[in-house]
Design a protein around this motif. Sequence first.
Motif, short mmCIF file in Angstrom:
data_model
loop_
_atom_site.label_atom_id
_atom_site.label_comp_id
_atom_site.label_asym_id
_atom_site.label_seq_id
_atom_site.Cartn_x
_atom_site.Cartn_y
_atom_site.Cartn_z
N LYS A 158 19.18 7.61 -46.65
CA LYS A 158 19.67 7.75 -45.27
C LYS A 158 20.86 8.70 -45.18
N MET A 159 21.67 8.80 -46.23
CA MET A 159 22.86 9.64 -46.19
C MET A 159 22.86 10.62 -47.34
N LEU A 160 23.02 11.92 -47.02
CA LEU A 160 23.09 12.97 -48.03
C LEU A 160 24.27 13.87 -47.71
N ASP A 161 25.23 13.94 -48.64
CA ASP A 161 26.43 14.75 -48.44
C ASP A 161 26.41 15.90 -49.44
N LEU A 162 26.21 17.13 -48.93
CA LEU A 162 26.18 18.34 -49.76
C LEU A 162 27.34 19.27 -49.41
N SER A 163 28.35 18.76 -48.74
CA SER A 163 29.47 19.59 -48.32
C SER A 163 30.27 20.09 -49.51
N GLU A 164 31.04 21.18 -49.27
CA GLU A 164 31.88 21.78 -50.31
C GLU A 164 31.06 22.19 -51.54
N ASN A 165 29.94 22.89 -51.29
CA ASN A 165 29.13 23.47 -52.36
C ASN A 165 28.86 24.93 -52.02
N SER B 253 22.15 6.22 -50.26
CA SER B 253 23.25 7.16 -50.02
C SER B 253 23.50 7.98 -51.27
N LEU B 254 23.61 9.32 -51.10
CA LEU B 254 23.86 10.22 -52.23
C LEU B 254 24.91 11.23 -51.81
N ASP B 255 26.04 11.23 -52.53
CA ASP B 255 27.15 12.14 -52.24
C ASP B 255 27.29 13.12 -53.40
N LEU B 256 26.99 14.42 -53.13
CA LEU B 256 27.08 15.48 -54.14
C LEU B 256 28.12 16.52 -53.75
N SER B 257 29.05 16.17 -52.91
CA SER B 257 30.02 17.13 -52.40
C SER B 257 31.00 17.58 -53.48
N TRP B 258 31.61 18.76 -53.25
CA TRP B 258 32.67 19.29 -54.12
C TRP B 258 32.19 19.47 -55.57
N ASN B 259 31.06 20.12 -55.76
CA ASN B 259 30.54 20.29 -57.12
C ASN B 259 30.11 21.72 -57.45
N LYS B 260 30.32 22.67 -56.54
CA LYS B 260 29.96 24.08 -56.77
C LYS B 260 28.48 24.25 -57.09
N ILE B 261 27.63 23.48 -56.43
CA ILE B 261 26.18 23.62 -56.62
C ILE B 261 25.72 24.82 -55.79
N ALA B 262 25.08 25.77 -56.45
CA ALA B 262 24.64 26.99 -55.76
C ALA B 262 23.19 26.91 -55.32
N GLY B 263 22.45 25.96 -55.79
CA GLY B 263 21.04 25.82 -55.46
C GLY B 263 20.39 24.83 -56.41
N CYS B 264 19.08 24.91 -56.51
CA CYS B 264 18.34 23.99 -57.37
C CYS B 264 17.50 24.75 -58.38
N VAL B 265 17.21 24.08 -59.49
CA VAL B 265 16.32 24.63 -60.50
C VAL B 265 14.95 24.89 -59.87
N GLU B 266 14.29 25.94 -60.27
CA GLU B 266 12.99 26.30 -59.69
C GLU B 266 12.01 25.13 -59.84
N ASN B 267 11.33 24.83 -58.73
CA ASN B 267 10.35 23.74 -58.65
C ASN B 267 10.98 22.35 -58.78
N GLU B 268 12.32 22.29 -58.77
CA GLU B 268 13.01 21.00 -58.83
C GLU B 268 14.03 20.91 -57.70
N GLY B 269 13.64 21.44 -56.54
CA GLY B 269 14.55 21.49 -55.41
C GLY B 269 14.74 20.15 -54.73
N LEU B 270 15.57 20.14 -53.69
CA LEU B 270 15.90 18.89 -53.01
C LEU B 270 14.72 18.26 -52.30
N GLU B 271 13.63 19.04 -52.13
CA GLU B 271 12.44 18.42 -51.54
C GLU B 271 11.91 17.29 -52.41
N ARG B 272 12.30 17.29 -53.70
CA ARG B 272 11.91 16.19 -54.58
C ARG B 272 12.42 14.85 -54.07
N LEU B 273 13.52 14.90 -53.34
CA LEU B 273 14.12 13.67 -52.84
C LEU B 273 13.28 13.04 -51.73
#
Length: 818
Positions: free
Chosen positions: A130-137, A103-123
């Motif tokens: 099983k759980m990914l929370d990207l809300s409030e970004n 489980s990974l919760d990254l909500s409410w952090n003003k994330i606008a995207g990912c560093v080039e070549n270090e995107g969320l596909e790395r995960l």
Amino acid sequence: MDSSKSKMVIMFVLLLIKFEGGWSEGCLDHEIFALFRLKYFFNDLHDWVDDEGATDCCQWVRVECNNTTDRVIALDLSDTRNWDLGEWYLNASLFTPFQQLESLDLSWNKIAGCVENEGLERLSKLNNLKMLDLSENLFDNSILSFVGRLSSLRSLKLSYNRLEGSIDVKELDSLRDLEELDIGWNKIDKFVVSKGLRKLKYLGLSGNKLNHSILSSLTIFSLLRELYLRDTGFKGTFDVREFNSFNNLEALDMSNNEIDNLVVPQELRLSDNHFRIPISLEPLFNHSRLQIFDAYNNEINAEITQSPSLTPNFQLSHLSLSFGYGDGVTFPKFLYHQHDLVNVDLSHIKMNGGFPNWLLENNTRLETLSLVNDSLAGPFRLPIHSHKQLGLLDVSNNNFQGHIPVEIGDILPSLISFNISMNALNGSIPSSFGNINSLQILDLSNNQLIGEIPEHLAVGCVNLEYLTLSNNNLEEGLYLNNNSLSGKIPRWLGNLKGLKHIIMPENHLEGPIPMEFCQLYSLQLLDISDNNISGSLPSCFHLLSIEQVHLSKNMLHGQLKRDLSYNRLNGSIPNWVDGLSQLRHLILGHNNLEGEVPVQLCGLNQLQLLDLSNNNLHGHIPPCFDNTTLHESYSNSSSLKPFETSLFTTKNIAHIYQGKVLSLLSGLDLSCNKLIGHIPPQIGNLTRIQTLNLSHNNLIGSIPSTFSNLKQIESLDLSYNKLNGKIPHQLVELNALAVFSVAYNNLSGEIPECKAQFATFNERSYEGNTFLCGLPLPICRSPATMPEASIGNERDDNLIDIDRVFRIQFDPLNPSNP
């Protein structure tokens, strides 16, 4: 080197100095370093490694570890980035060291995207995520293609981001196990569905601007249980039958829309949802065809009240708003205009006011009225005229005060079930109850009633099956449990030929059991335990319908002839016991019974509980108990009798079980006798039992490996016998086992692997077995570490064989000192 990188290097150096000598127990080293890096980027993690002794990252806030492996399985980093720093870009590689992350919760952090070549596909390397929370970004539509590669996801939250326009969830087709998707509160105006998300159960689309025609496309999600469409701009007419295709839907939120007209059929059933339903039902007033409105287990809205000038065009026959979770509402005014009601259930709504006797006056066809747990108060007033249709009236668990009207039996002559328990009624029991010859269930318990049971009730209520009067202030006559009664059991009870239950334990009743009880041919349950009943059992008492008999804690004596109980009974268990074919509970513990355990007990194919503990029984354990319900299945819940009780010991604690709980209980207790021989392996076939107690006997041989079949067992006690051999390693498969004891036997060898439930048992479960070893006892010793002299002596003395030598207990911190 720039300043930010310098600071990071300095921080790592300081941390290495701080932990010189190695890390403490807990997270792996590379996971700890990864957490330090996260602390640098998520700068509000002040509690990490700040306090003395907080070096085990599994103890840090926002970090969760697996209890067995100490690997990090959950990270909550919501709202941990200083918002004053503005939007920023995330390096997803920060999380790849956490290979067990779920489980990974990254909500409410003003994330606008990912560093080039270090995107969320790395995960995608995190196969357990099983759980990914990207809300409030601040993610845009491109985020879908990245998260679409995380094939292990079951929950994905993207609400309150910058998604806009048309969204095609085909990009998420690889998420075959996704059950929850929340993309609400974005700027989506078109939602294109895909068959790939076949397991979706939760879908959040609130706060987007969608056309309500989307409903037809959403039916592709056949398993959908929760659907949120709040504030989506729906307008105009809405036909509730559009939801007929959502077979599994339990929760629907369509609030804050502009729906101005509902198309309602003759029957409207909205039960078991999360609807906000106005108790006035004013939105339905124009639907003259509506006759049945069933909306129990929703949210009753008490703030919307009916306009005084409006009256409904419908005449309902059935109304249910029970379990409405409302609070402080009053009886809706539209009910004053109803005249055709047949069934009404407004239970568990916490309404104010008194008993609505006007409802009975206005609706002469009313058959059932349930107002349970509604905070109603005041006197219990009946209608002026006789109501000949009402068969069920339940007003239990309210605050009614005063007397039960003396004319109740004349005003409500057709009652079948009447429950007014758990109120504050006083006075005596009206004798007019005897005029209701159809009455089967009468519950007046938990009030402040005084006096005696009218004889006219016993003579007139010839169909009475359940009579509950417990917890009142009754002083004489026949009373039920916990009323401090004295005197003899009334003989006239024998006139109630249809009576199925007699329950009056915990009183001061004395004298013999009346001979008139022999006329109760329908009697299934007799409980007169914990009194001062004396004499022997009536010789005529051989009722084949009997299922439970509780005579414990009395002064009965003599041999067990035609009854089932536990007092001071002696002699043997009779062979005719298999004639009681309906018997489900046989409780004979704490008597002076002798002889063997008869095989005829195996003929009780409905048997669910058997307690023969604390007697003088001897001989072998019959191997045939798997012919009973101890093996096959629980009793049918449709035949539950809510007042059935049994005292049974499980997990070393004696409990009184009742009603549905009792129907699910299954167990065998033969403890504290003089039984001998081996434990039959067929006992392992009793797959439904929760408790098995064979302790304090003289049993020999090994523990049957078939005990691994007891998948429901919660308590297993084999202590204080003469069992030998090893504890079968297959027992670790018993995942429900909470209490386990093999103490004080002759067992040897290594204790089964300390995992699952066996990781919860301490040394007290195994004490008194000299040759057992392994956790939680001292670990087993190998031959290589045994002193030669001791091995030679043990061989010479011929006291311990070579197999046992290999398992001598020793101190693992001092191998040279066994």
